[in-house]
Design a protein around this motif. Structure first.
Motif, PDB file in Angstrom:
ATOM      1  N   ALA A   1       0.827  -1.196   0.000  1.00 32.82           N
ATOM      2  CA  ALA A   1       0.000   0.000   0.000  1.00 32.82           C
ATOM      3  C   ALA A   1       0.865   1.252   0.000  1.00 32.82           C
ATOM      4  CB  ALA A   1      -0.902   0.009   1.225  1.00 32.82           C
ATOM      5  N   SER A   2       0.383   2.277  -0.648  1.00 35.60           N
ATOM      6  CA  SER A   2       1.067   3.575  -0.630  1.00 35.60           C
ATOM      7  C   SER A   2       0.019   4.668  -0.558  1.00 35.60           C
ATOM      8  CB  SER A   2       1.935   3.747  -1.873  1.00 35.60           C
ATOM      9  OG  SER A   2       1.158   3.673  -3.051  1.00 35.60           O
ATOM     10  N   GLY A   3       0.419   5.800  -0.006  1.00 42.39           N
ATOM     11  CA  GLY A   3      -0.504   6.907   0.117  1.00 42.39           C
ATOM     12  C   GLY A   3      -0.698   7.338   1.558  1.00 42.39           C
ATOM     13  N   ARG A   4      -1.620   8.243   1.736  1.00 44.22           N
ATOM     14  CA  ARG A   4      -1.825   8.831   3.043  1.00 44.22           C
ATOM     15  C   ARG A   4      -2.454   7.863   4.040  1.00 44.22           C
ATOM     16  NH1 ARG A   4      -7.164  10.594   3.710  1.00 44.22           N
ATOM     17  NH2 ARG A   4      -6.523  12.060   5.302  1.00 44.22           N
ATOM     18  N   ALA A   5      -1.963   7.922   5.279  1.00 44.89           N
ATOM     19  CA  ALA A   5      -2.564   7.207   6.406  1.00 44.89           C
ATOM     20  C   ALA A   5      -2.654   5.694   6.202  1.00 44.89           C
ATOM     21  CB  ALA A   5      -3.952   7.753   6.707  1.00 44.89           C
ATOM     22  N   VAL A   6      -1.771   5.141   5.401  1.00 44.37           N
ATOM     23  CA  VAL A   6      -1.836   3.708   5.143  1.00 44.37           C
ATOM     24  C   VAL A   6      -1.633   2.905   6.402  1.00 44.37           C
ATOM     25  CG1 VAL A   6      -0.621   1.799   4.041  1.00 44.37           C
ATOM     26  CG2 VAL A   6      -1.192   3.831   2.708  1.00 44.37           C
ATOM     27  N   SER A   7      -0.640   3.286   7.203  1.00 38.58           N
ATOM     28  CA  SER A   7      -0.319   2.488   8.378  1.00 38.58           C
ATOM     29  C   SER A   7      -1.413   2.543   9.432  1.00 38.58           C
ATOM     30  CB  SER A   7       1.006   2.952   8.978  1.00 38.58           C
ATOM     31  OG  SER A   7       0.910   4.305   9.374  1.00 38.58           O
ATOM     32  N   SER A   8      -2.332   3.484   9.347  1.00 39.67           N
ATOM     33  CA  SER A   8      -3.425   3.580  10.316  1.00 39.67           C
ATOM     34  C   SER A   8      -4.744   3.082   9.733  1.00 39.67           C
ATOM     35  CB  SER A   8      -3.579   5.006  10.812  1.00 39.67           C
ATOM     36  OG  SER A   8      -3.874   5.878   9.739  1.00 39.67           O
ATOM     37  N   SER A   9      -4.678   2.418   8.601  1.00 38.29           N
ATOM     38  CA  SER A   9      -5.888   1.907   7.948  1.00 38.29           C
ATOM     39  C   SER A   9      -6.054   0.424   8.190  1.00 38.29           C
ATOM     40  CB  SER A   9      -5.824   2.165   6.442  1.00 38.29           C
ATOM     41  OG  SER A   9      -5.847   3.544   6.150  1.00 38.29           O
ATOM     42  N   ALA A  10      -7.291   0.007   8.369  1.00 37.55           N
ATOM     43  CA  ALA A  10      -7.594  -1.419   8.338  1.00 37.55           C
ATOM     44  C   ALA A  10      -7.433  -1.906   6.904  1.00 37.55           C
ATOM     45  CB  ALA A  10      -9.012  -1.667   8.813  1.00 37.55           C
ATOM     46  N   MET A  11      -7.056  -3.163   6.765  1.00 37.25           N
ATOM     47  CA  MET A  11      -6.889  -3.731   5.435  1.00 37.25           C
ATOM     48  C   MET A  11      -7.556  -5.092   5.382  1.00 37.25           C
ATOM     49  SD  MET A  11      -3.042  -2.493   4.459  1.00 37.25           S
ATOM     50  CE  MET A  11      -3.299  -2.793   2.710  1.00 37.25           C
ATOM     51  N   GLY A  12      -7.770  -5.569   4.171  1.00 40.58           N
ATOM     52  CA  GLY A  12      -8.439  -6.856   4.056  1.00 40.58           C
ATOM     53  C   GLY A  12      -8.327  -7.427   2.670  1.00 40.58           C
ATOM     54  N   TRP A  13      -8.943  -8.594   2.502  1.00 46.13           N
ATOM     55  CA  TRP A  13      -8.966  -9.294   1.224  1.00 46.13           C
ATOM     56  C   TRP A  13     -10.396  -9.705   0.891  1.00 46.13           C
ATOM     57  CZ3 TRP A  13      -4.667  -9.813  -1.809  1.00 46.13           C
ATOM     58  CH2 TRP A  13      -3.429  -9.588  -1.212  1.00 46.13           C
ATOM     59  N   PHE A  14     -10.719  -9.564  -0.372  1.00 43.12           N
ATOM     60  CA  PHE A  14     -11.960 -10.065  -0.938  1.00 43.12           C
ATOM     61  C   PHE A  14     -11.604 -10.985  -2.097  1.00 43.12           C
ATOM     62  CE2 PHE A  14     -15.355  -7.383   0.910  1.00 43.12           C
ATOM     63  CZ  PHE A  14     -14.563  -6.495   1.637  1.00 43.12           C
ATOM     64  N   ARG A  15     -12.593 -11.727  -2.577  1.00 43.73           N
ATOM     65  CA  ARG A  15     -12.382 -12.546  -3.768  1.00 43.73           C
ATOM     66  C   ARG A  15     -13.653 -12.605  -4.587  1.00 43.73           C
ATOM     67  NH1 ARG A  15     -11.664 -18.568  -0.989  1.00 43.73           N
ATOM     68  NH2 ARG A  15     -13.868 -18.855  -0.376  1.00 43.73           N
ATOM     69  N   GLN A  16     -13.452 -12.830  -5.880  1.00 39.81           N
ATOM     70  CA  GLN A  16     -14.582 -12.966  -6.797  1.00 39.81           C
ATOM     71  C   GLN A  16     -14.323 -14.126  -7.733  1.00 39.81           C
ATOM     72  OE1 GLN A  16     -15.620  -9.448  -9.047  1.00 39.81           O
ATOM     73  NE2 GLN A  16     -17.704 -10.193  -9.351  1.00 39.81           N
ATOM     74  N   ALA A  17     -15.162 -15.134  -7.620  1.00 39.39           N
ATOM     75  CA  ALA A  17     -15.076 -16.299  -8.485  1.00 39.39           C
ATOM     76  C   ALA A  17     -15.885 -16.044  -9.748  1.00 39.39           C
ATOM     77  CB  ALA A  17     -15.600 -17.525  -7.752  1.00 39.39           C
ATOM     78  N   PRO A  18     -15.598 -16.766 -10.836  1.00 35.92           N
ATOM     79  CA  PRO A  18     -16.344 -16.579 -12.080  1.00 35.92           C
ATOM     80  C   PRO A  18     -17.837 -16.755 -11.871  1.00 35.92           C
ATOM     81  CG  PRO A  18     -14.408 -17.927 -12.464  1.00 35.92           C
ATOM     82  CD  PRO A  18     -14.510 -17.757 -10.977  1.00 35.92           C
ATOM     83  N   GLY A  19     -18.608 -15.783 -12.325  1.00 38.90           N
ATOM     84  CA  GLY A  19     -20.054 -15.872 -12.240  1.00 38.90           C
ATOM     85  C   GLY A  19     -20.636 -15.591 -10.870  1.00 38.90           C
ATOM     86  N   LYS A  20     -19.778 -15.194  -9.924  1.00 43.52           N
ATOM     87  CA  LYS A  20     -20.261 -14.935  -8.567  1.00 43.52           C
ATOM     88  C   LYS A  20     -19.959 -13.500  -8.148  1.00 43.52           C
ATOM     89  CE  LYS A  20     -19.951 -19.675  -6.875  1.00 43.52           C
ATOM     90  NZ  LYS A  20     -19.474 -20.550  -5.771  1.00 43.52           N
ATOM     91  N   GLU A  21     -20.614 -13.064  -7.103  1.00 39.52           N
ATOM     92  CA  GLU A  21     -20.357 -11.733  -6.578  1.00 39.52           C
ATOM     93  C   GLU A  21     -19.066 -11.727  -5.756  1.00 39.52           C
ATOM     94  OE1 GLU A  21     -24.972 -10.140  -6.127  1.00 39.52           O
ATOM     95  OE2 GLU A  21     -23.675 -10.327  -4.379  1.00 39.52           O
ATOM     96  N   ARG A  22     -18.481 -10.545  -5.647  1.00 39.90           N
ATOM     97  CA  ARG A  22     -17.302 -10.385  -4.809  1.00 39.90           C
ATOM     98  C   ARG A  22     -17.695 -10.656  -3.354  1.00 39.90           C
ATOM     99  NH1 ARG A  22     -13.705  -5.063  -5.634  1.00 39.90           N
ATOM    100  NH2 ARG A  22     -14.067  -5.791  -7.770  1.00 39.90           N
ATOM    101  N   GLU A  23     -16.828 -11.392  -2.630  1.00 39.62           N
ATOM    102  CA  GLU A  23     -17.152 -11.735  -1.252  1.00 39.62           C
ATOM    103  C   GLU A  23     -15.995 -11.407  -0.309  1.00 39.62           C
ATOM    104  OE1 GLU A  23     -17.883 -15.918  -0.787  1.00 39.62           O
ATOM    105  OE2 GLU A  23     -15.855 -16.497  -1.384  1.00 39.62           O
TER     106      GLU A  23
END
Length: 124
Positions: free
Chosen positions: A24-46
C-alpha cells in the motif's frame, strides 16, 4: 488517496499453499484497516478477511477459517494472506482493500480503496 498493488497469485494444486502480498502507498496507510476479498467466475465479490491497523484484531469468512491467515507489517506498508489447504472453490480473483474507518467498513463490503486483483487458481 491510497494505492494497493497485489502480487503472489498463481496456479496451485488442491491441498497446496500460496501467499499473497499487498503493498500500500498513500496517506494514512499504516493507520488503515486492510483486508482481502475474492470474486469467483459468475459470482459476486465476497469478503475473505480483514485486519485492523495494529494487527491485533482479525476476522475471517467461515469458508476460510483455519486455512487462511492475514497479517501485516506496517514498516513495509504490506499486508499478507497466507492460504493453506487450498480447495478448488478458492479459485477466484483476490482483491486487496483498505479503509481508514476500520475493519467494520471492510467486513460490511464497502472499503474505500481497492487493488486491481490477482488471479488464484486451485486445480483438483
Amino acid at each position: 488517496q491510497v494505492q494497493l498493488v497485489e502480487s503472489g497469485g498463481g496456479l496451485v494444486q488442491a491441498g497446496g499453499s500460496l501467499r499473497l502480498s499487498c503493498v500500500a502507498s498513500g496517506r494514512a496507510v499504516s493507520s488503515s484497516a486492510m483486508g482481502w476479498f475474492r470474486q469467483a467466475p459468475g459470482k459476486e465479490r465476497e469478503f475473505v478477511t480483514t485486519i485492523d491497523w495494529l494487527g491485533s484484531t482479525t476476522a475471517y469468512a467461515d469458508s476460510v477459517k483455519g486455512r487462511f491467515t492475514i497479517s501485516r507489517v506496517n514498516a513495509k506498508n504490506t499486508v499478507y494472506l497466507q492460504m493453506n489447504s487450498m480447495k478448488p472453490e478458492d479459485t477466484a480473483i483476490y482483491y486487496c482493500a483498505a479503509d481508514y474507518r476500520g475493519t467494520e467498513a471492510i467486513v460490511a463490503g464497502s472499503p474505500r480503496y481497492w487493488g486491481q486483483g490477482t488471479q488464484v487458481t486451485v486445480s483438483s
